[in-house]
Design a protein around this motif. Structure first.
Motif, PDB file in Angstrom:
ATOM      1  N   ALA A   1       3.166  -2.959  -7.596  1.00  0.00           N
ATOM      2  CA  ALA A   1       3.021  -1.926  -6.574  1.00  0.00           C
ATOM      3  C   ALA A   1       3.743  -2.311  -5.285  1.00  0.00           C
ATOM      4  O   ALA A   1       4.378  -1.470  -4.650  1.00  0.00           O
ATOM      5  N   SER A   2       3.675  -3.574  -4.899  1.00  0.00           N
ATOM      6  CA  SER A   2       4.267  -3.966  -3.616  1.00  0.00           C
ATOM      7  C   SER A   2       5.749  -4.299  -3.727  1.00  0.00           C
ATOM      8  O   SER A   2       6.546  -3.865  -2.903  1.00  0.00           O
ATOM      9  N   GLN A   3       6.148  -5.054  -4.723  1.00  0.00           N
ATOM     10  CA  GLN A   3       7.521  -5.533  -4.826  1.00  0.00           C
ATOM     11  C   GLN A   3       8.466  -4.526  -5.484  1.00  0.00           C
ATOM     12  O   GLN A   3       9.625  -4.433  -5.113  1.00  0.00           O
ATOM     13  N   LEU A   4       7.975  -3.806  -6.454  1.00  0.00           N
ATOM     14  CA  LEU A   4       8.838  -2.886  -7.184  1.00  0.00           C
ATOM     15  C   LEU A   4       8.727  -1.454  -6.686  1.00  0.00           C
ATOM     16  O   LEU A   4       9.484  -0.591  -7.114  1.00  0.00           O
ATOM     17  N   GLY A   5       7.755  -1.192  -5.824  1.00  0.00           N
ATOM     18  CA  GLY A   5       7.607   0.141  -5.263  1.00  0.00           C
ATOM     19  C   GLY A   5       7.003   1.165  -6.205  1.00  0.00           C
ATOM     20  O   GLY A   5       7.125   2.360  -5.976  1.00  0.00           O
ATOM     21  N   VAL A   6       6.361   0.708  -7.249  1.00  0.00           N
ATOM     22  CA  VAL A   6       5.713   1.611  -8.197  1.00  0.00           C
ATOM     23  C   VAL A   6       4.301   1.890  -7.691  1.00  0.00           C
ATOM     24  O   VAL A   6       3.632   1.004  -7.175  1.00  0.00           O
ATOM     25  N   SER A   7       3.853   3.113  -7.824  1.00  0.00           N
ATOM     26  CA  SER A   7       2.507   3.474  -7.392  1.00  0.00           C
ATOM     27  C   SER A   7       1.463   2.685  -8.184  1.00  0.00           C
ATOM     28  O   SER A   7       1.619   2.449  -9.385  1.00  0.00           O
TER      29      SER A   7
END
Length: 54
Positions: free
Chosen positions: A32-38
């Protein structure tokens, strides 16, 4: 099977369970934080994979 033999067989799964728990706890926030996935998408993907394993 004696209790000591059953405990010896069960003791092997403890490190594997620790790895599985750490993956389930550490990877979703990382994705969620590094890859920007919800986080909801990550949780849904993990849930879907667990359902497919059943």
């Amino acid at each position: 099977m004696s209790l000591s033999a059953a405990l010896a067989f069960a003791a092997v799964s403890l490190p594997l369970a620790a790895l599985g728990i750490s993956v389930g706890v550490q990877l979703p926030p990382y994705f969620a934080s590094q890859l920007g996935v919800s986080l909801a998408v990550v949780g849904g993907a993990f849930g879907l994979v667990r359902l497919l394993d059943i």
